[in-house]
Design a protein around this motif. Sequence first.
Motif, PDB file in Angstrom:
ATOM      1  N   ALA A 153      18.789 -19.108 -42.145  1.00 13.59           N
ATOM      2  CA  ALA A 153      19.325 -17.838 -42.788  1.00 13.59           C
ATOM      3  C   ALA A 153      20.299 -18.335 -44.084  1.00 13.59           C
ATOM      4  O   ALA A 153      20.910 -17.537 -44.607  1.00 13.59           O
ATOM      5  N   ALA A 154      19.740 -19.442 -44.574  1.00 12.91           N
ATOM      6  CA  ALA A 154      20.278 -19.970 -45.856  1.00 12.91           C
ATOM      7  C   ALA A 154      20.258 -19.194 -47.020  1.00 12.91           C
ATOM      8  O   ALA A 154      21.418 -19.226 -47.633  1.00 12.91           O
ATOM      9  N   HIS A 155      19.283 -18.437 -47.268  1.00 13.37           N
ATOM     10  CA  HIS A 155      19.168 -17.758 -48.499  1.00 13.37           C
ATOM     11  C   HIS A 155      20.068 -16.541 -48.444  1.00 13.37           C
ATOM     12  O   HIS A 155      20.405 -16.263 -49.642  1.00 13.37           O
ATOM     13  N   GLY A 182      24.842 -16.661 -52.267  1.00 15.48           N
ATOM     14  CA  GLY A 182      24.555 -15.424 -51.136  1.00 15.48           C
ATOM     15  C   GLY A 182      25.983 -14.789 -50.757  1.00 15.48           C
ATOM     16  O   GLY A 182      26.682 -14.661 -51.627  1.00 15.48           O
ATOM     17  N   MET A 183      26.100 -14.584 -49.410  1.00 15.37           N
ATOM     18  CA  MET A 183      27.037 -13.723 -49.049  1.00 15.37           C
ATOM     19  C   MET A 183      28.534 -14.224 -49.086  1.00 15.37           C
ATOM     20  O   MET A 183      29.506 -13.889 -49.207  1.00 15.37           O
ATOM     21  N   SER A 215      12.718 -23.052 -48.078  1.00 15.43           N
ATOM     22  CA  SER A 215      14.115 -22.786 -47.886  1.00 15.43           C
ATOM     23  C   SER A 215      14.843 -23.982 -48.080  1.00 15.43           C
ATOM     24  O   SER A 215      14.345 -25.050 -48.516  1.00 15.43           O
ATOM     25  N   PHE A 216      16.030 -24.244 -47.579  1.00 10.42           N
ATOM     26  CA  PHE A 216      16.999 -25.400 -47.682  1.00 10.42           C
ATOM     27  C   PHE A 216      17.927 -25.436 -46.613  1.00 10.42           C
ATOM     28  O   PHE A 216      18.374 -24.471 -46.182  1.00 10.42           O
ATOM     29  N   ALA A 235      14.121 -24.092 -54.263  1.00  8.31           N
ATOM     30  CA  ALA A 235      14.421 -23.572 -52.842  1.00  8.31           C
ATOM     31  C   ALA A 235      15.514 -22.776 -52.521  1.00  8.31           C
ATOM     32  O   ALA A 235      15.446 -22.153 -51.417  1.00  8.31           O
ATOM     33  N   MET A 236      16.562 -22.792 -53.380  1.00  6.33           N
ATOM     34  CA  MET A 236      17.686 -22.137 -52.947  1.00  6.33           C
ATOM     35  C   MET A 236      17.552 -20.475 -53.333  1.00  6.33           C
ATOM     36  O   MET A 236      18.304 -19.766 -53.016  1.00  6.33           O
ATOM     37  N   ARG A 237      16.594 -20.213 -54.082  1.00 10.80           N
ATOM     38  CA  ARG A 237      16.396 -18.734 -54.643  1.00 10.80           C
ATOM     39  C   ARG A 237      16.073 -17.809 -53.685  1.00 10.80           C
ATOM     40  O   ARG A 237      15.156 -17.996 -52.705  1.00 10.80           O
ATOM     41  N   ASN A 238      17.135 -16.700 -53.358  1.00 11.10           N
ATOM     42  CA  ASN A 238      16.493 -15.761 -52.535  1.00 11.10           C
ATOM     43  C   ASN A 238      15.207 -14.728 -52.995  1.00 11.10           C
ATOM     44  O   ASN A 238      15.648 -13.685 -53.638  1.00 11.10           O
TER      45      ASN A 238
END
Length: 558
Positions: free
Chosen positions: A157-159, A173-174, A263-264, A276-279
């Motif tokens: 659920a990282a993104h 993110g959140m 993902s990351f 990899a961090m981009r949602n």
Amino acid sequence: MQAAPSWRLYLVWIGLTVLMLIVVGRLVQLHLFDSAFLQHQGDVRTLRTEPLPAYRGMITDRHGEPLAISSPVVTLWIHPGQFPREEAAVRELAALVDRSPEDLARLIDRYADAGREFLYLKRQVTPDLATEVMALELPGVYTRDEYKRYYPNGEVAAHLVGFTNIDEEGQEGMELAWDHWLEATPGSKRVLKDLRGRRVRNLATLQPAEPGQELVLSLDLRLQYLAYRELKAAVEQHQADSGSLILLDARSGEVLAMVNQPSFNPNNRTAMNAEAMRNRALIDLIEPGSVIKPFSVAIALQSGEFSPEDEIDTSPGVMRLAGQTIRDFRDYGELTLAGILTHSSNVGVSRMILQLPQQMLVNYFDALGFGKATGSGFPGEASGVLPGTFNISRIKRATLSYGYGLSVTLGQLAQAYMALANGGVMHPLTLLRQETPEQGRQVFDPEVTAEVLAMMERATQPGGTGTQAAIPGYRVAGKTGTVHKLGSEGYQSGDYLATFAGIAPASDPRLVAVVLLDSPKGQEYFGGEVAAPVFRRVMGHALRILDIPPDAPQQVEN
């Protein structure tokens, strides 16, 4: 023996009396006049005010499963002026904190020579390591209680959740979007320490610490794991550059799952990279292609100029417009509106839309949320690009009708499909659990969306382009899309975006899912070949996990 003269004895007594008076006077001075000063000096040497850490608010899924928590840790620090600079002490300390003795000694010397009183030795270590360091009993080495952010689900659920920095400040993110809500307010306390700086006891709380507030997301962690697993497998199988998937509650706009590949792991900052961090589901823009066609058909029905039984002549499978060629896979001849969707006819949908008023298509696309943010509040969410209505050309309207010439996010696409699934009502996309859905907006009449859903069902049945999205026991409405990617020299002939957008159960829609695979390699690259199977697996399991009853039980395989 002659006795001592009496005056000498008197002199001794006078001397003793004077000394006694001096002592008594000094005692009186210390107790009556200097007591406050002396008490202050003693307090300065033994009483300290220390920060009282507070933990950041927890982030959970809709069922209370933790997505981000703060765990207690210890930070080691040094008062350089108090630290003994013997080689043995530096060597012992450096070995425990995994630092070079030479570098540590150089750093301590520089801070001490500059008169600085605080130097981080090592941030956020385990209590066991802190105990080992303090057992050395080195002067000038101290501890501070802190919290460290931990993400139990790693990259799953990282993104969406994002991450904080070492000081627990939201960065992505959140964690970033709701930083003010999650942020803790540290307190302070008075402690008694000995002359070596070791805490003897806590005396009083000066200001209580206030933890951050809990944030409950709309995610269902069960569905998030499912979507993550299936998307990752599909990206690897088809050697795609990347992929995204969104699963929505059709009745509220809540995001039940949102995953991206690559993902990351937010718990391992050393391996992070921006790519990899981009949602991608909310930030990357795509030309949607044929998954737009159900909206074009809905607009035609909403206009009253067309009915489901009307036929459009698509022969000979190509049409020229303003010097450009619009093609179908083959010549389908005359097609009903359902046939246009089933065969994904570019010519058919173009000829249909060109019979409507000039501004109608773009006006409805605007009402569906294209060209504006979804309202999710996610940091950096893209708005997309929708051409204006002023004097829009015929070729522009034609290409827009089958998904070229506009840019959308996967989130916008999923939100728009919600209108088809929800009787024409579209809710804002939300990443937070909703007790009561936010007020929706009526985009299409319920009768229109019911007719479009029936047409979209045929696309997942034999003869349609999305047969691999069919789920045994459930009626599925969906649409495939295969889009040429735009490069520096125009559209790339061998590079595609493969998409599938679907709704289930079609008789009483509950879920919407949109799947995207970017640049699949190999023989299979159509949306119906690479994206539709991902939809089938994710949606099929999600329907069963959520205990949504089948609406086509005769189709269940034994």
